[in-house]
Design an enzyme around this catalytic site. Structure first.
Site, PDB file in Angstrom:
ATOM      1  N   LYS A 101     -24.239  43.497  51.624  1.00 31.42           N
ATOM      2  CA  LYS A 101     -22.999  44.266  51.431  1.00 31.42           C
ATOM      3  C   LYS A 101     -21.829  43.527  52.079  1.00 31.42           C
ATOM      4  O   LYS A 101     -21.959  42.996  53.193  1.00 31.42           O
ATOM      5  CB  LYS A 101     -23.179  45.664  52.032  1.00 31.42           C
ATOM      6  CG  LYS A 101     -22.047  46.636  51.722  1.00 31.42           C
ATOM      7  CD  LYS A 101     -22.392  48.047  52.208  1.00 31.42           C
ATOM      8  CE  LYS A 101     -21.287  49.049  51.930  1.00 31.42           C
ATOM      9  NZ  LYS A 101     -21.623  50.406  52.387  1.00 31.42           N
ATOM     10  N   SER A 109     -21.140  54.260  49.125  1.00 27.55           N
ATOM     11  CA  SER A 109     -20.273  53.108  48.966  1.00 27.55           C
ATOM     12  C   SER A 109     -21.014  51.796  48.720  1.00 27.55           C
ATOM     13  O   SER A 109     -20.399  50.834  48.286  1.00 27.55           O
ATOM     14  CB  SER A 109     -19.408  52.952  50.211  1.00 27.55           C
ATOM     15  OG  SER A 109     -20.229  52.638  51.333  1.00 27.55           O
ATOM     16  N   SER A 140     -24.206  56.413  52.077  1.00 25.03           N
ATOM     17  CA  SER A 140     -23.861  55.257  51.251  1.00 25.03           C
ATOM     18  C   SER A 140     -25.002  54.317  50.883  1.00 25.03           C
ATOM     19  O   SER A 140     -24.810  53.427  50.053  1.00 25.03           O
ATOM     20  CB  SER A 140     -22.772  54.441  51.933  1.00 25.03           C
ATOM     21  OG  SER A 140     -21.545  55.029  51.655  1.00 25.03           O
TER      22      SER A 140
END
Ligand code: GLN
Length: 486
Positions: A79, A154, A178
């Site tokens: 990420k 997210s 997330s």
């Protein structure tokens, strides 16, 4: 292509039997990325040099018959709010668009020690604030099961990359869901460990008392292996747990006869889609068949979770994001007239709307006169929510619920209504508020063939029991084996 559909556990065998080399595997992965990335949008940037040099090291070790860590040579997506030295870390924000990490996050050090090739940095909601990945400053991520739908957020890029066969594994961060929400929307497994199990050092801070890094994979065993590779005490993170981490593989495949499972009543209301409800009830039957006892439990204060979260998380975010002032790093406005204008214009131009909304909410909740009414109150109720869970964990070992009341929704369909978007996380946020480990695993498909995830949660520090419970469900079902048709 067939190779890309395998799990990490399967690929490891192929690597050790020399059916494929780590370099070939990495190259195959990049071919796949080249072929479909324009449709998916999972990556903000690629880290080819790093991935290929890591893969080369793995191949040398295989040639020399040296010991290999369990996930060595298996491509992973990271990420883009986790630092990898020498590469950009943007948090999908304009304010960090050109920021190159001068250091490694602790998890990146561990990935290196485990010889795991990072293939790229994945797209996310700006500063990890969002549930659909539509808040990225750069581009949207599309759900591999239906490109018109959101992948969840997210960590949408991380989840989509695994579901679209652009990586085998991924790391995300989870502040209120997330990791688990995008895992559920994309039909893969996503795990948020107990708070403090995995170091946050080098993770771009959103809400420090809630943030936790965790793994994505196509099966529970892959996720367990990756969790073990990245967890452990870290002096550089003052909230890191100073407790030994037992290898989850020691107990993963043990049966779960006699385990007590609680179905959370408050998370199976009429707001939950029929197909999602059915998936949970079906999972209950699977667990009963496995010898578990299942009963309904009630957590009356759960209804306050979202309210507490949006005060605590925004308060912490407003403080954490104060550092982006155009002075230390990142974007700076052009030609400001004075220092104050430099600050304000930098932040006005650098942050997106959702991030600004959070900063304003958080600043308000922390300001004098409102602190006691909002922030302090939220922290007090957070404690009471934890007490509710403590009570329930005297009766049951594991809690089950839908990961989300619905499956992935159409892009753009919730953008005008932030509250509706915030409610997407009703089932996941509680785990962050109380620090507990929680996992989303594939448990079915709705009428339109979109994946459904179920959510399992245990008391703090019982990460291994949680993984074992998830593994036993996966072994009895085949929901994790479906691959998106892209
Ligand atoms: N969707 C939640 C939010 O917008 C959670 C995000 C997260 O876990 N990073 O804050």
């Amino acid at each position: 292509m067939e190779l890309l559909k395998k799990t990490a556990v399967e690929i490891r065998k192929a690597l050790l039997n020399k059916e494929v080399s780590a370099v070939e595997l990495t190259e195959e992965t990049y071919k796949r990325i080249d072929a479909i990335e324009a449709k998916v949008g999972a990556f903000n940037s690629l880290t080819k040099e790093f991935a290929l040099s890591t893969a080369k090291k793995v191949d040398e070790k295989i040639q020399n018959n040296e010991e290999l860590p369990p996930l060595a040579g298996i491509p992973l997506a990271l990420k883009d709010n986790i630092n990898l030295k020498g590469y950009k870390t943007t948090a999908s924000s304009k304010i960090l668009e050109n920021f190159v990490s001068p250091y490694d996050a602790t998890v990146s050090v561990k990935l290196k020690e485990n010889l795991i090739p990072v293939v790229g940095k994945t797209n996310l909601d700006e500063f990890a604030m969002g549930s659909s990945n539509e808040n990225s400053a750069f581009k949207k991520v599309h759900n591999p099961y239906d490109l018109n739908k959101v992948p969840g957020g997210s960590s949408g890029g991380s989840a989509a990359s695994v579901a679209a066969l652009e990586s085998y594994l991924a790391l995300g961060s989870d502040t209120g869901g997330s990791i688990r929400l995008p895992a559920s929307f994309c039909g893969i497994t996503g795990f948020k460990p107990t708070y403090g199990r995995v170091s946050r050092y080098g993770l771009i801070a959103f809400a420090s008392s809630l943030d936790q890094i965790g793994p994505f994979g196509r099966c529970v065993e892959d996720v367990a292996n990756l969790y073990f590779a990245i967890s452990g005490h870290d002096k550089k993170d003052s909230t890191s747990l100073n407790m030994p981490v037992e290898n989850p593989l020691n107990t993963l495949k043990n049966d779960i006869k006699g385990l007590k499972i609680g179905v959370i009543k408050e998370l199976l209301t009429d707001d939950v889609d029929e197909d999602v409800k059915n998936a949970v009830m079906n999972a209950v039957k699977v667990y009963e068949k496995l010898g578990c006892t299942v009963k309904e439990v009630s957590l009356p204060l759960l209804k306050y979770s979202i309210g507490i979260y949006y005060i605590v998380a925004t308060a912490e975010a407003s403080s954490n994001l104060a550092r982006y002032d155009g002075v230390k790093y990142g974007y700076r406005t052009q030609n400001p007239q004075n220092l104050m204008e430099m600050y304000t214009k930098t932040r006005k131009e650098g942050f997106g709307d959702e991030v600004k909304r959070r900063i304003m909410l958080g600043t308000y909740a922390l300001s004098s006169g409102y602190y006691d009414a909002y922030y302090k109150k939220a922290q007090q109720i957070r404690r009471l929510v934890k007490d509710d869970f403590d009570k329930v964990f005297k009766e049951v070992d594991v809690l089950i619920s839908p990961t989300c009341p619905n499956t992935a929704f159409e892009m753009g369909s919730r953008n005008d209504d932030p509250i509706k978007m915030y409610l997407t996380d009703v089932g996941t946020i509680c785990a962050n508020l109380i620090g507990a480990p929680a996992i989303s695993i594939p448990a079915g498909f709705d009428k339109t063939n979109m994946p459904i995830g179920i959510h399992l949660l245990t008391d703090c520090f019982k990460d291994n029991l949680l993984l074992q419970t998830a593994y036993n469900f996966e072994k009895e079902t085949d929901y994790n084996q479906k691959i998106a048709n892209l």
